[in-house]
Motif scaffolding. Structure first.
Motif, short mmCIF file in Angstrom:
data_model
loop_
_atom_site.label_atom_id
_atom_site.label_comp_id
_atom_site.label_asym_id
_atom_site.label_seq_id
_atom_site.Cartn_x
_atom_site.Cartn_y
_atom_site.Cartn_z
N SER A 19 109.18 -53.33 18.28
CA SER A 19 110.62 -53.29 18.56
C SER A 19 111.39 -54.00 17.45
O SER A 19 112.58 -54.25 17.58
CB SER A 19 110.90 -53.94 19.91
N GLY A 20 110.71 -54.36 16.40
CA GLY A 20 111.34 -55.01 15.26
C GLY A 20 110.21 -55.42 14.35
O GLY A 20 109.06 -55.09 14.58
N ARG A 21 110.56 -56.13 13.30
CA ARG A 21 109.54 -56.65 12.40
C ARG A 21 108.78 -57.77 13.12
O ARG A 21 109.37 -58.48 13.95
CB ARG A 21 110.27 -57.21 11.18
N MET A 22 107.48 -57.96 12.88
CA MET A 22 106.76 -59.08 13.48
C MET A 22 107.40 -60.38 13.03
O MET A 22 107.80 -60.51 11.87
CB MET A 22 105.30 -59.11 13.00
N HIS A 23 107.49 -61.35 13.93
CA HIS A 23 107.94 -62.67 13.49
C HIS A 23 106.75 -63.61 13.47
O HIS A 23 105.65 -63.26 13.91
CB HIS A 23 109.12 -63.18 14.32
N LEU A 24 107.01 -64.80 13.00
CA LEU A 24 105.90 -65.73 12.78
C LEU A 24 105.12 -66.03 14.06
O LEU A 24 103.90 -66.25 14.02
CB LEU A 24 106.50 -67.02 12.20
N GLY A 25 105.81 -66.04 15.21
CA GLY A 25 105.12 -66.28 16.49
C GLY A 25 104.12 -65.18 16.79
O GLY A 25 103.00 -65.44 17.27
N ASN A 26 104.49 -63.93 16.51
CA ASN A 26 103.55 -62.81 16.71
C ASN A 26 102.34 -62.98 15.80
O ASN A 26 101.21 -62.72 16.21
CB ASN A 26 104.20 -61.46 16.38
N VAL A 27 102.59 -63.41 14.56
CA VAL A 27 101.49 -63.56 13.61
C VAL A 27 100.56 -64.69 14.05
O VAL A 27 99.34 -64.59 13.93
CB VAL A 27 102.01 -63.82 12.18
N ASP A 255 115.31 -65.03 10.23
CA ASP A 255 114.83 -65.85 9.13
C ASP A 255 113.31 -66.05 9.18
O ASP A 255 112.71 -66.43 8.19
CB ASP A 255 115.55 -67.21 9.10
N LEU A 256 112.72 -65.83 10.34
CA LEU A 256 111.27 -66.02 10.44
C LEU A 256 110.54 -64.70 10.66
O LEU A 256 109.41 -64.68 11.13
CB LEU A 256 110.94 -67.02 11.55
N LEU A 258 108.80 -61.14 9.19
CA LEU A 258 107.99 -60.95 7.99
C LEU A 258 108.76 -60.29 6.86
O LEU A 258 108.45 -60.49 5.70
CB LEU A 258 106.72 -60.18 8.31
N GLY A 259 109.78 -59.52 7.21
CA GLY A 259 110.58 -58.89 6.15
C GLY A 259 111.18 -59.96 5.25
O GLY A 259 111.17 -59.84 4.02
N VAL A 260 111.69 -61.03 5.86
CA VAL A 260 112.31 -62.11 5.09
C VAL A 260 111.22 -63.01 4.49
O VAL A 260 111.29 -63.38 3.31
CB VAL A 260 113.26 -62.91 6.02
N LEU A 261 110.21 -63.36 5.31
CA LEU A 261 109.18 -64.30 4.82
C LEU A 261 108.42 -63.74 3.62
O LEU A 261 108.03 -64.49 2.73
CB LEU A 261 108.21 -64.65 5.95
N ARG A 262 108.21 -62.41 3.63
CA ARG A 262 107.43 -61.82 2.53
C ARG A 262 108.16 -61.94 1.19
O ARG A 262 107.54 -61.83 0.14
CB ARG A 262 107.10 -60.36 2.84
N GLU A 263 109.47 -62.12 1.24
CA GLU A 263 110.21 -62.30 -0.03
C GLU A 263 110.03 -63.71 -0.57
O GLU A 263 110.28 -63.97 -1.74
CB GLU A 263 111.70 -62.03 0.20
N ARG A 264 109.63 -64.63 0.30
CA ARG A 264 109.58 -66.04 -0.13
C ARG A 264 108.17 -66.61 -0.22
O ARG A 264 107.95 -67.62 -0.88
CB ARG A 264 110.40 -66.89 0.84
N PHE A 265 107.23 -66.01 0.51
CA PHE A 265 105.88 -66.58 0.57
C PHE A 265 104.83 -65.50 0.36
O PHE A 265 105.05 -64.34 0.70
CB PHE A 265 105.61 -67.21 1.95
N GLY A 266 103.67 -65.92 -0.14
CA GLY A 266 102.53 -65.03 -0.20
C GLY A 266 101.78 -65.08 1.13
O GLY A 266 102.00 -66.00 1.94
N PRO A 267 100.86 -64.12 1.36
CA PRO A 267 100.15 -64.09 2.64
C PRO A 267 99.34 -65.37 2.90
O PRO A 267 99.29 -65.86 4.02
CB PRO A 267 99.24 -62.87 2.52
N VAL A 308 106.30 -74.95 13.45
CA VAL A 308 105.86 -74.60 12.11
C VAL A 308 107.02 -74.83 11.14
O VAL A 308 108.18 -74.57 11.47
CB VAL A 308 105.34 -73.14 12.07
N GLU A 309 106.68 -75.38 10.00
CA GLU A 309 107.70 -75.65 8.97
C GLU A 309 107.67 -74.49 7.99
O GLU A 309 106.69 -74.29 7.29
CB GLU A 309 107.35 -76.91 8.18
N MET A 310 108.73 -73.70 7.94
CA MET A 310 108.75 -72.59 6.97
C MET A 310 110.03 -72.62 6.16
O MET A 310 110.11 -72.01 5.11
CB MET A 310 108.68 -71.23 7.66
N ILE A 311 111.04 -73.27 6.73
CA ILE A 311 112.37 -73.06 6.12
C ILE A 311 112.70 -74.19 5.14
O ILE A 311 112.31 -75.31 5.37
CB ILE A 311 113.46 -72.96 7.21
#
Ligand code: GLU
Length: 311
Positions: A19-27, A255-256, A258-267, A308-311
């Motif tokens: 229903s949207g991009r996966m967010h960090l909680g889903n991962v 902000d959390l 994967l569309g946004v996170l993938r621009e800032r972090f590697g897997p 989780v600290e991501m921002i």
């Protein structure tokens, strides 16, 4: 993988809703599900849970698959998406109907909210007061001419208990704390409880690992396993991931995702930070899921929701 044949190695699963991009909680849940299966030598199944055609899309499903693989979370087999399995769910519903376990219901949400003295479950939803349960065949026929019914499962006044692999014993009296629940909506869409149980049975899933927001659904699903005469999987729920301020993550937290996170972090950076939140690493060092397999133990996973600290 249908019919549960995978050589007895055990089968875990990812069951994302696109229903949207996966967010960090889903991962986070997906990582723990993958590690629990892989560390036990089990296989992983992917099933796209796209029952809700309005909220889900094939494009989101494609992105979910791509994001899981990008993170290093692979699977061995895929079940057809739920949107393609209506015929199978109809068969399962027909079995329950033949056993006299379900009944049609014409109550609207408003009817239930306004029902006098209707008890409420702890999450605030009104417990179904049984209004349509005892309608005669003639009344059912008359009402069907006005509008199509939804279908509910008649639940017993019985406590269903099970031992969760992480949270321990969990119990719920279905009649008093949940009520007759919906298996198919009036618009024909099957409910999550029916589809998820029917699909896990068809695939022969032996372990369900998912967020603890679904812990309270488990007694309903276990009751369906019993009615369908199928062996239940082992369940283990995982804590929810929160933002550093304790706020629970949701798909609204763009902000959390994967569309946004993938621009800032590697897997490997993302996996490392999640592994640290899961208690598997002392410091958020980059790593792959595979490197975490020897470090995985359920005892290390916290019980409380974890930040989780991501921002
Ligand atoms: N599709 C559900 C979700 O994304 C998960 C269902 C399950 O794991 O049982 O929240």
């Amino acid at each position: 993988m249908e019919n549960g044949v995978n050589g007895g190695r055990g089968l875990g699963r990812f069951a994302p809703t696109p229903s949207g991009r996966m967010h960090l909680g889903n991962v986070f849940s997906a990582l723990i599900a993958w590690l629990s299966a892989r560390s036990a030598g089990a296989e992983m199944l992917l099933r796209i849970e796209d029952l809700d055609a309005v909220r889900c899309s094939a494009e989101n499903a494609r992105l979910v698959r791509r994001d899981l693989l990008w993170l290093g979370l692979d699977w061995d087999c895929e079940q057809p998406p739920q949107s393609t399995r209506t015929g199978y769910y109809e068969e399962v519903l027909a079995r329950l109907a033949a056993a006299g376990e379900i009944f049609p219901c014409w109550c609207t949400r408003g009817d239930l909210k306004n029902a006098p003295n209707a008890p409420h479950a702890s999450d605030g939803h009104p417990i179904y007061p049984g209004t349509c349960r005892a309608l005669s065949a003639a009344e059912r026929e008359a009402r069907s001419k006005e509008k199509p019914p939804l279908w509910r499962l008649h639940v017993p006044d019985e406590t269903i208990s099970f031992v969760d692999g992480h949270y321990g014993e969990y119990r719920e009296n279905l009649a008093r704390e949940c009520g007759d629940f919906i298996l198919r909506r009036a618009d024909g869409v099957f409910a999550y409880q029916l589809a998820v149980t029917a699909d896990d049975i068809a695939a022969g899933v032996t372990e369900v690992v998912r967020g603890r927001d679904l812990l309270s659904s488990t007694p309903r699903q276990l009751y369906l396993y019993r009615l369908l005469d199928a062996p239940a999987p082992r369940y283990a729920h995982v804590p929810l991931l929160t933002a550093p301020d304790g706020r629970r993550l949701s798909k609204r937290d763009r902000d959390l995702d994967l569309g946004v996170l993938r621009e800032r972090f590697g897997p490997q950076e993302i996996i490392g930070r999640l592994a640290c939140a899961a208690g598997l690493l002392d410091r958020p060092e980059p790593c792959t899921p595979r490197e975490l397999i020897p470090l995985f133990a359920w005892e290390k996973i916290p019980l409380d929701d974890t930040a989780v600290e991501m921002i």
